[in-house]
Write a protein that holds these residues in place. Structure first.
Motif, PDB file in Angstrom:
ATOM      1  N   THR A   1       0.802  -1.226   0.000  1.00  0.00           N
ATOM      2  CA  THR A   1       0.000   0.000   0.000  1.00  0.00           C
ATOM      3  C   THR A   1       0.838   1.281   0.000  1.00  0.00           C
ATOM      4  O   THR A   1       0.307   2.352  -0.277  1.00  0.00           O
ATOM      5  N   ASP A   2       2.105   1.191   0.323  1.00  0.00           N
ATOM      6  CA  ASP A   2       2.990   2.336   0.137  1.00  0.00           C
ATOM      7  C   ASP A   2       3.070   2.566  -1.373  1.00  0.00           C
ATOM      8  O   ASP A   2       3.211   1.604  -2.135  1.00  0.00           O
ATOM      9  N   LEU A   3       2.938   3.796  -1.826  1.00  0.00           N
ATOM     10  CA  LEU A   3       2.849   4.037  -3.269  1.00  0.00           C
ATOM     11  C   LEU A   3       4.020   3.407  -4.020  1.00  0.00           C
ATOM     12  O   LEU A   3       3.832   2.712  -5.019  1.00  0.00           O
ATOM     13  N   GLY A   4       5.234   3.634  -3.526  1.00  0.00           N
ATOM     14  CA  GLY A   4       6.412   3.087  -4.190  1.00  0.00           C
ATOM     15  C   GLY A   4       6.396   1.566  -4.211  1.00  0.00           C
ATOM     16  O   GLY A   4       6.674   0.934  -5.229  1.00  0.00           O
ATOM     17  N   GLU A   5       6.035   0.964  -3.073  1.00  0.00           N
ATOM     18  CA  GLU A   5       5.981  -0.498  -2.989  1.00  0.00           C
ATOM     19  C   GLU A   5       4.883  -1.041  -3.904  1.00  0.00           C
ATOM     20  O   GLU A   5       5.043  -2.091  -4.529  1.00  0.00           O
ATOM     21  N   TYR A   6       3.757  -0.315  -3.972  1.00  0.00           N
ATOM     22  CA  TYR A   6       2.652  -0.755  -4.837  1.00  0.00           C
ATOM     23  C   TYR A   6       3.107  -0.773  -6.299  1.00  0.00           C
ATOM     24  O   TYR A   6       2.858  -1.732  -7.032  1.00  0.00           O
TER      25      TYR A   6
ATOM     26  N   HIS B   1      11.657  -5.598  -7.075  1.00  0.00           N
ATOM     27  CA  HIS B   1      11.963  -5.443  -5.662  1.00  0.00           C
ATOM     28  C   HIS B   1      12.415  -4.010  -5.414  1.00  0.00           C
ATOM     29  O   HIS B   1      12.824  -3.318  -6.342  1.00  0.00           O
ATOM     30  N   PRO B   2      12.358  -3.545  -4.154  1.00  0.00           N
ATOM     31  CA  PRO B   2      12.771  -2.167  -3.864  1.00  0.00           C
ATOM     32  C   PRO B   2      14.234  -1.940  -4.260  1.00  0.00           C
ATOM     33  O   PRO B   2      15.060  -2.837  -4.114  1.00  0.00           O
ATOM     34  N   SER B   3      14.530  -0.731  -4.743  1.00  0.00           N
ATOM     35  CA  SER B   3      15.921  -0.419  -5.059  1.00  0.00           C
ATOM     36  C   SER B   3      16.507   0.541  -4.030  1.00  0.00           C
ATOM     37  O   SER B   3      17.649   0.970  -4.144  1.00  0.00           O
ATOM     38  N   HIS B   4      15.686   0.882  -3.021  1.00  0.00           N
ATOM     39  CA  HIS B   4      16.113   1.817  -1.980  1.00  0.00           C
ATOM     40  C   HIS B   4      15.252   1.497  -0.765  1.00  0.00           C
ATOM     41  O   HIS B   4      14.076   1.171  -0.916  1.00  0.00           O
ATOM     42  N   ILE B   5      15.817   1.602   0.444  1.00  0.00           N
ATOM     43  CA  ILE B   5      15.039   1.145   1.596  1.00  0.00           C
ATOM     44  C   ILE B   5      13.933   2.112   1.992  1.00  0.00           C
ATOM     45  O   ILE B   5      12.972   1.712   2.624  1.00  0.00           O
ATOM     46  N   ILE B   6      14.028   3.396   1.637  1.00  0.00           N
ATOM     47  CA  ILE B   6      12.897   4.281   1.945  1.00  0.00           C
ATOM     48  C   ILE B   6      12.220   4.820   0.689  1.00  0.00           C
ATOM     49  O   ILE B   6      11.143   5.404   0.773  1.00  0.00           O
ATOM     50  N   ALA B   7      12.817   4.669  -0.458  1.00  0.00           N
ATOM     51  CA  ALA B   7      12.201   5.118  -1.713  1.00  0.00           C
ATOM     52  C   ALA B   7      12.272   3.956  -2.694  1.00  0.00           C
ATOM     53  O   ALA B   7      13.093   3.941  -3.605  1.00  0.00           O
ATOM     54  N   PRO B   8      11.388   2.965  -2.498  1.00  0.00           N
ATOM     55  CA  PRO B   8      11.548   1.686  -3.207  1.00  0.00           C
ATOM     56  C   PRO B   8      11.490   1.799  -4.726  1.00  0.00           C
ATOM     57  O   PRO B   8      12.057   0.972  -5.424  1.00  0.00           O
ATOM     58  N   ALA B   9      10.798   2.831  -5.250  1.00  0.00           N
ATOM     59  CA  ALA B   9      10.642   2.943  -6.707  1.00  0.00           C
ATOM     60  C   ALA B   9      11.500   4.069  -7.272  1.00  0.00           C
ATOM     61  O   ALA B   9      11.207   4.612  -8.331  1.00  0.00           O
ATOM     62  N   VAL B  10      12.561   4.422  -6.560  1.00  0.00           N
ATOM     63  CA  VAL B  10      13.366   5.577  -6.958  1.00  0.00           C
ATOM     64  C   VAL B  10      14.047   5.357  -8.313  1.00  0.00           C
ATOM     65  O   VAL B  10      14.469   6.298  -8.972  1.00  0.00           O
TER      66      VAL B  10
ATOM     67  N   VAL C   1      18.110  -7.623  -0.683  1.00  0.00           N
ATOM     68  CA  VAL C   1      17.138  -6.705  -0.096  1.00  0.00           C
ATOM     69  C   VAL C   1      17.744  -5.350   0.268  1.00  0.00           C
ATOM     70  O   VAL C   1      17.159  -4.304   0.022  1.00  0.00           O
ATOM     71  N   TYR C   2      18.936  -5.381   0.865  1.00  0.00           N
ATOM     72  CA  TYR C   2      19.510  -4.162   1.427  1.00  0.00           C
ATOM     73  C   TYR C   2      20.662  -3.661   0.557  1.00  0.00           C
ATOM     74  O   TYR C   2      21.690  -4.322   0.454  1.00  0.00           O
ATOM     75  N   PRO C   3      20.526  -2.495  -0.064  1.00  0.00           N
ATOM     76  CA  PRO C   3      21.598  -1.982  -0.905  1.00  0.00           C
ATOM     77  C   PRO C   3      22.490  -0.977  -0.175  1.00  0.00           C
ATOM     78  O   PRO C   3      22.292  -0.690   1.010  1.00  0.00           O
TER      79      PRO C   3
END
Lengths: 223, 474
Positions: B134-139, B147-156, B338-340
């Protein structure tokens, strides 16, 4: 061995703790009981600077709209806000006694829908437990008085906070919470709210109104 | 999630050639860094708070067993349940079990890196439960199967055109000619689609930024409010948290909270910081009927008491990766798990093994910016060095590299010979390159000269110069 015991055993083995057990336990108990305050940023509160003014500035910087009114004018402020934004004169609100006592302008009382929000409400009304001057943050407690859904589901959220309840820092609010609910007890949910909802997940462009309210209007009540 | 860290070299090379990704990464370089700098400048006490935050976490880690017990006692006393998971598989099993007991078909999710770490989404899908981020980036990345490319901005790593394409492909129930130009319309569209999911979900799963031992409280920090709806509307709230998230008291949490948003997004305070304690109380009109916390170990208890213990202070703000020249160049996906970024370069070998993730601690210039911006003062470069040592000890480094290093070490232990040969080498190179002043190609140095010229040495060796200047200074 259960997962719990296994994890705790591994931590103890890694720490190499065998002696000094009593001292460790004592240190934990002491910290939990005394909860030292740590470093509190200098907000000028102890030198008499105006915590309420700081709260207003900081809440505005976080994109909330704020007005300061005397208690007799709260009703008018709400009605005016709804009218100014072309919103229906209808509010979702909990059972908070302070909301019941609002004096509405003659003949202009908005419709009040009591209880939790189901997602169909346009505007919610809450009374905050406290404000924090440091960052312009509202502190809202769950319960029948101010159901948490009112904070998040309606697109517009009006929050009333008494100027006397605005503290300089978070720690002062924790002290009040402990006094009100008892040591180490909490209401189900404490929401710290600083401005309206937003997202920067598309190309790091900040857009207001993500899943929570698009508008947050704070009414600070003096006297 | 499959560990693709062994392919770091290839992934990094591909990332450098990806023009679209490079465009997105330019935003990381400028925006995140400026915003943090302003956020930090707004608080004169920032440095003092860093020191205190480090002390608080160190205090906890040295007594982690006791604080976990105290926390569990408070959660239980207020009607919640604590489940302990030794590893990812146990954690997944606990969550699925809770979903099954609740007959859950749809599960909404707030942003959680632990969920990524244990590969929860794929597992739930395989077992007939539909997880909805439900987080916009995660959605957005869930729609794209990424998969996320950043731990707080997953769709950066994505641009708005890619988001538009994903929404067009996924939201087929909406009119095809709807407005989708502005980012505002895309956010409104996601809000509408996800609102339905929030209201129909049976279980809500969130992560936790902090677990407070004093009160048995879990804390989440968001700007969108998605985590709040996730935990507020379904009948069951499950918190996924790793064991090191514990802080002693509300006051201790506040100390670290003052660092978190400033280091992450530069905000003085995130929009929503929500403290949850147990399930719905008597008289409550909303909130979950059940409150569960899954405490994940997954290798962390073994880090306690080792040279990697400091890593357990991490609060996942992302400042280290925002400021890392390697992350800025290759983005998060190249790290392969998971963690970059620098925190990932230290954590990933711990969690998946240095044999698989050995490239990550090597992908560092040791410039030290990560440590200098870390709000918890984690000595990231030092720990990357520890991993390099372990990698060397375990013979995971290529044979050529080991031979070269051994040869160098042999000379380094014999200073006289070292100086003779270094001086000889310099003289030869200096003579050979005296006409052009640089080398476009050199035997044994193709890795260097493939991308730039090597300047021809001049002015003698360092030791030689040192001797001369010190002599002159006296």
């Amino acid at each position: 061995m259960s997962g719990r015991d296994d994890i705790l055993r591994r931590i103890r083995a890694s720490l190499g703790s065998g002696d000094g057990e009593a001292g460790r336990a004592q240190a934990v108990a002491r910290r939990l009981k005394r909860h030292p305050r740590g470093i509190i940023p200098d907000t000028g509160a102890d030198t008499g600077a105006d915590t309420v003014a700081r709260f207003v500035d900081k809440a505005r910087a976080a994109a909330a709209t704020v007005e300061t009114v005397r208690s007799a004018n709260v009703g008018k402020a709400i009605v005016d806000f709804l009218r100014a934004h072309n919103l229906p004169q209808r509010l979702r609100a909990g059972a908070d006694e302070r909301l019941r006592r609002i004096a509405w302008p003659k003949g202009g009382e908005p419709e009040i829908l009591a209880g939790a929000s189901d997602g169909d409400d346009v505007t919610g009304l809450s009374h905050a437990f406290a404000g924090v001057g440091e960052t312009g943050t509202l502190v809202l407690l769950s319960g029948a008085d101010n159901p948490s859904t009112v904070n998040f589901l309606p697109e517009n959220h009006i929050v009333i906070v008494d100027a006397a309840d605005i503290a300089a820092d978070y720690e002062t609010v924790w002290t009040r919470l402990r006094r009100r609910f008892g040591a180490s007890k909490m209401p189900r949910t404490v929401n710290l709210v600083t401005g309206p909802s937003r997202s920067a997940d598309i190309e790091q462009t900040l857009i207001m109104g993500a899943h929570g309210p698009v508008r947050l209007h704070v009414i600070v009540v003096t006297g | 999630m499959e560990v693709r860290s062994p392919q770091f070299r290839q992934s990094a090379a591909a990332a450098l050639d990806d023009a679209r990704l490079q465009g997105a990464l330019r935003q990381v370089r400028s925006r995140f860094i400026d915003k943090r700098a302003k956020g930090v400048a707004s608080l004169p006490e920032f440095e003092a708070l860093r020191e205190n935050a480090r002390a608080i976490k160190n205090h906890v880690l040295e007594r982690l067993d006791l604080y976990l017990e105290a926390y569990e006692e408070r959660v239980t006393a207020q009607g919640g349940h604590v489940h302990w998971a030794r590893d990812a598989s146990e954690a997944r099993g606990i969550v699925l079990d809770l979903c099954r007991k609740a007959n859950a078909r749809v599960v909404t999710k707030g942003k959680s890196m632990i969920s990524e770490e244990i590969g929860l989404n794929a597992f739930l899908e395989r077992h007939g439960v539909a997880p909805v981020e439900t987080d916009l980036g995660e959605y957005i990345i869930q729609l794209r199967g990424e998969h996320p490319s950043h731990i707080i901005a997953p769709a950066v790593h994505l641009n708005i055109g890619q988001v538009r394409d994903s929404f067009r492909a996924a939201h087929t129930h909406l009119p095809p000619d709807r407005a989708m130009e502005a980012p505002e319309s895309l956010l409104a569209e996601a809000r509408g689609v996800l609102r339905e999911k929030f209201l129909s979900a049976d279980v809500g799963i969130t992560g936790a930024n902090f677990l407070i031992a004093e009160t048995g409280t879990s804390v989440i920090v968001t700007n969108e409010g998605n985590g709040d709806l996730t935990q507020l509307l379904p009948r069951i709230h499950i918190v996924l948290a790793s064991i090191e998230k514990i802080v002693p008291t509300l006051d201790d949490m506040s100390q670290i909270m003052r660092l978190l948003a400033r280091s992450a997004t530069g905000q003085e305070m995130s929009v929503y910081t929500t403290l949850s304690t147990g399930p719905r109380r008597r008289g409550d009109l909303d909130g979950p009927e059940q409150y569960h916390v899954v405490l994940l170990d997954n290798g962390r208890s073994n880090m306690v008491g080792t040279e990697f213990q400091d890593m357990l202070r991490c609060i996942r703000c992302g400042a280290c990766m925002n400021h890392c020249p390697v992350y800025q160049a290759v983005g998060g996906h190249a790290y392969g798990w998971v963690y970059p970024g620098p925190m990932g370069a230290v954590l990933t070998p711990t969690l998946v093994g240095v044999d698989k993730a050995g490239h990550l601690p090597n992908a560092s210039t040791f410039c030290g910016r990560c440590e200098s911006v870390c709000p918890m003062k984690i000595p990231l470069p030092k720990m990357m060095r520890h991993w390099r040592e372990r990698e060397f000890e375990r013979h995971l480094v290529p044979a050529d590299f080991r031979r070269g290093l051994k040869l160098w070490a042999w000379f380094a232990r014999r200073p006289f010979l070292y100086r003779v040969f270094a001086g000889l080498g310099m003289t030869v190179l200096g003579l050979a390159g005296r006409r052009r002043g640089r080398f476009a190609r050199l035997p044994l140095a193709a890795g260097w000269t493939a991308h730039r010229d090597l300047p021809a040495p001049q002015g003698g060796t360092f030791i030689g110069q040192w001797k001369r200047r010190r002599g002159a200074g006296r």
